[in-house]
Scaffold this motif. Structure first.
Motif, PDB file in Angstrom:
ATOM      1  N   TYR A  59      -0.149 -11.817   8.893  1.00  0.00           N
ATOM      2  CA  TYR A  59      -0.950 -12.780   9.804  1.00  0.00           C
ATOM      3  C   TYR A  59      -1.933 -12.033  10.790  1.00  0.00           C
ATOM      4  CZ  TYR A  59       2.211 -16.308   7.996  1.00  0.00           C
ATOM      5  OH  TYR A  59       2.923 -17.369   7.444  1.00  0.00           O
ATOM      6  N   GLU A  60      -1.889 -10.797  10.426  1.00  0.00           N
ATOM      7  CA  GLU A  60      -2.887 -10.019  11.527  1.00  0.00           C
ATOM      8  C   GLU A  60      -4.591 -10.150  10.539  1.00  0.00           C
ATOM      9  OE1 GLU A  60      -1.705  -6.023  12.132  1.00  0.00           O
ATOM     10  OE2 GLU A  60       0.181  -6.793  13.040  1.00  0.00           O
ATOM     11  N   ASP A  61      -5.508 -10.134  11.813  1.00  0.00           N
ATOM     12  CA  ASP A  61      -6.677 -10.197  10.939  1.00  0.00           C
ATOM     13  C   ASP A  61      -7.230  -9.211   9.854  1.00  0.00           C
ATOM     14  OD1 ASP A  61      -6.896 -12.176  12.831  1.00  0.00           O
ATOM     15  OD2 ASP A  61      -7.766 -10.844  14.473  1.00  0.00           O
ATOM     16  N   ASP A  62      -6.463  -7.794  10.106  1.00  0.00           N
ATOM     17  CA  ASP A  62      -6.974  -6.957   9.015  1.00  0.00           C
ATOM     18  C   ASP A  62      -5.883  -7.053   7.941  1.00  0.00           C
ATOM     19  OD1 ASP A  62      -4.872  -6.214  10.489  1.00  0.00           O
ATOM     20  OD2 ASP A  62      -5.544  -3.893  10.569  1.00  0.00           O
ATOM     21  N   CYS A  63      -5.187  -7.998   7.493  1.00  0.00           N
ATOM     22  CA  CYS A  63      -4.238  -8.222   6.434  1.00  0.00           C
ATOM     23  C   CYS A  63      -5.370  -8.157   5.029  1.00  0.00           C
ATOM     24  CB  CYS A  63      -3.728  -9.431   6.428  1.00  0.00           C
ATOM     25  SG  CYS A  63      -2.843  -9.841   5.032  1.00  0.00           S
ATOM     26  N   SER A 102      -3.031 -13.824   2.702  1.00  0.00           N
ATOM     27  CA  SER A 102      -4.284 -13.440   3.476  1.00  0.00           C
ATOM     28  C   SER A 102      -4.872 -14.663   3.336  1.00  0.00           C
ATOM     29  CB  SER A 102      -5.010 -12.340   2.955  1.00  0.00           C
ATOM     30  OG  SER A 102      -5.369 -12.707   1.492  1.00  0.00           O
ATOM     31  N   GLU A 117      -5.210 -19.036   3.296  1.00  0.00           N
ATOM     32  CA  GLU A 117      -5.069 -19.993   4.270  1.00  0.00           C
ATOM     33  C   GLU A 117      -3.944 -20.958   3.743  1.00  0.00           C
ATOM     34  OE1 GLU A 117      -4.148 -22.004   7.687  1.00  0.00           O
ATOM     35  OE2 GLU A 117      -5.454 -20.092   7.435  1.00  0.00           O
TER      36      GLU A 117
END
Length: 414
Positions: A322-326, A333, A335
């Protein structure tokens, strides 16, 4: 640094027989045998649905025989004990013979239906028993198509489901006829008609009673509400006395609430009673029917596709997803997958592995991780190749920062 977790191999399970697992060859690799055994644990619905359909047909044929034979025996007793003329008695007996001939035709048709359903049960057992480590790939491909057909049927894509089943030659392995039976009731409810649903309840009365279902009661309430909406109060009261009063002992509060609509009417602004007249009540009945239908046939309430996806996602779900850089290669990644995995717990991981963001190769003692001055980690192989091509310069692919290869620091895996 990109971390990709190793799943524990946990999967959703169901209480089903795994007799087919015994047919797997003993010379096959243990990993494939284990995989096959896990697959077979999830085939409860595959066997249960045709078996329940088979039992339902047998019960229906039995009811027909009981009803017709009761009428015939009663008719014979009337002729034997009555003071009838010879011609009248012969005419009466002839009508009973015609009735028995009609019963014979019904039983012949019912017998053919039973035979086809028994064949379907046998075909599915044979399919499970045919699974072994050698044909696991082909068997799994068929299984995937079955899961897709199940999803399409539940989502009301009947034509597409039938085309896939026919083109894949798996009609005996999917439950199209069962879902088409449900379609008639669903279509009627969507058209605000309760008669087919009530007929379905009558047909399955004993089993619905055993499961303490209140679906028939909800249908009766909705029919009463429609009479009140049409301002046909006297007919609504008569209907309530006949069909709703017997439910008073177990559903008194709901019954009292609905009966109050006679005073409030459909134009009321009182939230307690206004909601009873809203169109979404019909959508609620459709959803409730689907649940009752699935329980009756031993189906999962959720589509099998969702269950299998959630089983896989639960093994992959970690806070890093759930991190931005996944990584874009991580299913979580996306949705749609994140939404599906939202109610699932994070995976319990005993081991992890480091994967290079650039080469996607494993970082270990043979290809150790190197740390750039900005804190990002990449594999030795990737940074050495980049340095060779750029005169000792390294460009971080995530931030665009440029460093000398001499500035990197080796990271140690403990």
């Amino acid at each position: 640094m990109e971390m990709e977790t190793l799943p524990n191999g946990n999967s959703a399970t169901a209480t089903v027989t795994d007799a087919a697992a015994a047919s797997a060859t003993m010379t096959a690799p243990p990993s494939k045998l284990n995989q096959l055994a896990e697959f077979l644990k999830l085939e409860h619905q595959f066997l249960r649905v045709p078996f329940e359909h088979y039992k339902k047909t047998i019960r229906a044929n039995h009811r027909i025989v009981e009803k017709e034979m009761s009428v015939v025996i009663s008719g014979v007793a009337d002729v034997a004990g009555g003071d009838l003329s010879r011609d009248v008695a012969v005419q009466h007996l002839n009508s009973l013979v015609f009735r028995l001939q009609g019963l014979k035709r019904k039983l012949e048709e019912g017998s053919r239906t039973e035979h086809l359903q028994a064949q379907r049960c046998r075909a599915r057992l044979d399919h499970l028993e045919s699974a072994d480590a050698e044909n696991l790939s082909e068997w799994s491909n068929t299984r995937l198509k079955r899961i897709l057909v199940d999803y399409m049927l539940r989502m009301s894509y009947y034509d597409t489901a039938m085309k896939l089943a026919e083109s894949s030659n798996i009609k005996e392995f999917v439950d199209i006829d069962v879902f088409l039976e449900a379609k008639k009731v669903i279509d009627a409810l969507q058209n605000k008609e309760v008669a087919p649903a009530l007929a379905w309840c009558a047909e399955n009365k004993s089993r619905l009673k055993k499961s303490k279902s209140k679906f028939e009661f909800q249908l009766r309430l909705q029919e009463f509400i429609e009479l009140v909406r049409a301002e046909n109060n006297m007919r609504a009261i008569t209907y309530a006395r006949k069909y709703l009063a017997p439910w008073g002992a177990t559903h008194l509060k709901e019954l009292q609430r609905v009966m109050a609509t006679l005073a409030f009417k459909s134009s009321t602004e009182c939230a307690t009673y206004k909601v009873l007249f809203e169109p979404r009540q019909w959508d609620y009945l459709v959803d409730q029917f689907k649940q009752e239908f699935c329980r009756l046939y031993g189906m999962t309430l959720e589509p099998l596709l969702n269950i299998y996806l959630q089983a896989g996602l639960s093994a992959l779900k970690t806070p890093f997803c759930y991190e931005d850089d996944c990584s874009k290669e991580d299913p979580l990644s996306q949705e749609s997958f994140r939404k599906l995995a939202l109610p699932l717990p994070f995976s319990k991981q005993h081991h992890s592995k480091l994967v290079c963001y650039i080469t996607k190769e494993l970082m270990d003692t043979e290809n150790p991780p190197l740390v750039l001055p900005n804190g990002y980690v990449y594999s030795t192989k990737a940074l050495e190749e980049m340095a060779k091509k750029n005169n000792g310069k390294i460009t971080c692919p995530r931030t665009g920062s440029v460093f000398n290869y001499s500035e990197v620091i080796k990271a140690y895996i403990s």
